[in-house]
Design a protein around this motif. Structure first.
Motif, PDB file in Angstrom:
ATOM      1  N   GLU A  40       5.711 -12.446   0.675  1.00 21.50           N
ATOM      2  CA  GLU A  40       4.130 -12.058   1.005  1.00 21.50           C
ATOM      3  C   GLU A  40       4.592 -10.906   1.829  1.00 21.50           C
ATOM      4  O   GLU A  40       5.235 -10.686   2.662  1.00 21.50           O
ATOM      5  CB  GLU A  40       3.185 -13.047   1.812  1.00 21.50           C
ATOM      6  N   PRO A  41       3.723  -9.811   1.553  1.00 23.02           N
ATOM      7  CA  PRO A  41       3.738  -8.482   2.751  1.00 23.02           C
ATOM      8  C   PRO A  41       3.800  -8.905   4.098  1.00 23.02           C
ATOM      9  O   PRO A  41       2.662  -9.936   4.282  1.00 23.02           O
ATOM     10  CB  PRO A  41       2.670  -7.591   2.354  1.00 23.02           C
ATOM     11  N   ARG A  42       4.529  -8.445   5.014  1.00 25.01           N
ATOM     12  CA  ARG A  42       4.246  -8.931   6.469  1.00 25.01           C
ATOM     13  C   ARG A  42       2.688  -8.688   6.889  1.00 25.01           C
ATOM     14  O   ARG A  42       2.115  -8.982   7.788  1.00 25.01           O
ATOM     15  CB  ARG A  42       5.158  -7.938   7.255  1.00 25.01           C
ATOM     16  N   ASN A  43       2.269  -7.325   6.332  1.00 27.67           N
ATOM     17  CA  ASN A  43       1.035  -6.703   6.612  1.00 27.67           C
ATOM     18  C   ASN A  43      -0.011  -6.761   5.340  1.00 27.67           C
ATOM     19  O   ASN A  43      -0.004  -5.689   4.430  1.00 27.67           O
ATOM     20  CB  ASN A  43       0.901  -5.560   7.218  1.00 27.67           C
ATOM     21  N   PRO A  44      -0.576  -7.758   4.696  1.00 24.94           N
ATOM     22  CA  PRO A  44      -1.174  -7.905   3.489  1.00 24.94           C
ATOM     23  C   PRO A  44      -2.245  -6.729   3.667  1.00 24.94           C
ATOM     24  O   PRO A  44      -2.698  -6.385   2.177  1.00 24.94           O
ATOM     25  CB  PRO A  44      -1.927  -9.290   3.428  1.00 24.94           C
ATOM     26  N   ALA A  45      -2.873  -6.415   4.425  1.00 29.38           N
ATOM     27  CA  ALA A  45      -3.862  -5.357   4.521  1.00 29.38           C
ATOM     28  C   ALA A  45      -3.371  -3.927   4.164  1.00 29.38           C
ATOM     29  O   ALA A  45      -3.965  -3.263   3.316  1.00 29.38           O
ATOM     30  CB  ALA A  45      -4.546  -5.082   5.814  1.00 29.38           C
ATOM     31  N   SER A  46      -2.090  -3.844   4.412  1.00 31.56           N
ATOM     32  CA  SER A  46      -1.389  -2.515   4.084  1.00 31.56           C
ATOM     33  C   SER A  46       0.182  -2.874   3.719  1.00 31.56           C
ATOM     34  O   SER A  46       0.973  -2.493   4.639  1.00 31.56           O
ATOM     35  CB  SER A  46      -1.660  -1.426   5.466  1.00 31.56           C
ATOM     36  N   PRO A  47       0.351  -3.183   2.549  1.00 30.52           N
ATOM     37  CA  PRO A  47       1.620  -3.750   2.262  1.00 30.52           C
ATOM     38  C   PRO A  47       2.625  -2.408   2.071  1.00 30.52           C
ATOM     39  O   PRO A  47       2.097  -1.361   1.917  1.00 30.52           O
ATOM     40  CB  PRO A  47       1.537  -4.174   0.795  1.00 30.52           C
ATOM     41  N   ASP A  48       3.913  -2.617   2.638  1.00 32.69           N
ATOM     42  CA  ASP A  48       4.959  -1.413   2.854  1.00 32.69           C
ATOM     43  C   ASP A  48       5.298  -1.283   1.343  1.00 32.69           C
ATOM     44  O   ASP A  48       5.202  -1.811   0.459  1.00 32.69           O
ATOM     45  CB  ASP A  48       5.983  -1.795   3.549  1.00 32.69           C
ATOM     46  N   LYS A 135       9.530  -5.871  18.599  1.00 33.07           N
ATOM     47  CA  LYS A 135       8.321  -5.809  17.485  1.00 33.07           C
ATOM     48  C   LYS A 135       7.370  -7.039  17.709  1.00 33.07           C
ATOM     49  O   LYS A 135       6.306  -7.023  16.792  1.00 33.07           O
ATOM     50  CB  LYS A 135       9.073  -5.862  16.029  1.00 33.07           C
TER      51      LYS A 135
END
Length: 181
Positions: A40-48, A135
């Motif tokens: 899963e993307p670490r930030n699902p709202a803004s996947p890298d 981080k």
């Protein structure tokens, strides 16, 4: 640097491999080839944009069809480089870069031999802990990175180039200089 056309950035987790790869790739006009992952993307709202995120079912199907040039399992997630993407980038005449763990790097070297060059990026264990904690990484994640550090850092002896990444801009410049020789 004549000859090699596939540059593999590998090294210890959390050492800045993707950042360094992007900086060097942009400076030298290389094409980046992304890995697919079931993570899963670490930030699902803004996947890298470092990965192509795919469902496990899709990944398994592509793997059974032989579409990957290499695959790896890391912490229960699957990663792989699509063969057609790598071969299309290389056929375009430009050098390419990948960011892979040691298993992936070895698989690419086995298949592409002298066309592949491994660039090992690392930081010291204390620096790694400090970076991850700054981080805001959860304790379990920090500990997982630290637990795998010794195994990962020993791979540097198999790589063509090794760089400690204390400062990303300086490290990228050192790599560009080393490859220009």
């Amino acid at each position: 640097m004549p000859g090699p056309s596939i540059f593999i950035f590998t090294g210890t987790s959390g050492a800045g491999r993707k950042t360094i790869a992007r900086k060097v790739g942009e400076a030298l006009g290389w094409t980046g080839v992304r890995s697919c992952t079931t993570r899963e993307p670490r930030n699902p709202a803004s996947p890298d944009k470092d990965y192509r995120y795919v469902a496990r079912e899709q990944f398994d199907q592509w793997e059974s069809e032989g579409r990957f040039v290499q695959t790896a399992s890391i912490n229960g997630n699957r990663y792989g480089v699509l063969r057609h993407e790598l071969e299309a980038a290389v056929a375009g005449g430009n050098s390419v870069y990948l960011v892979l763990n040691r298993e992936g790097a070895d698989a690419i070297v086995k298949q592409y031999r002298d066309a592949a060059v491994r660039i090992f990026i690392y930081v010291g264990k204390l620096t790694l802990r400090e970076r991850l904690e700054s981080k805001g990484m959860p304790y379990e994640v920090v500990q997982r990175y630290l637990d795998s550090y010794t195994d990962e850092v020993t791979y540097r002896s198999k790589c063509e180039y090794t760089f400690e990444n204390l400062d990303a801009n300086r490290t990228a410049e050192l790599i560009r200089s080393a490859l220009a020789r």
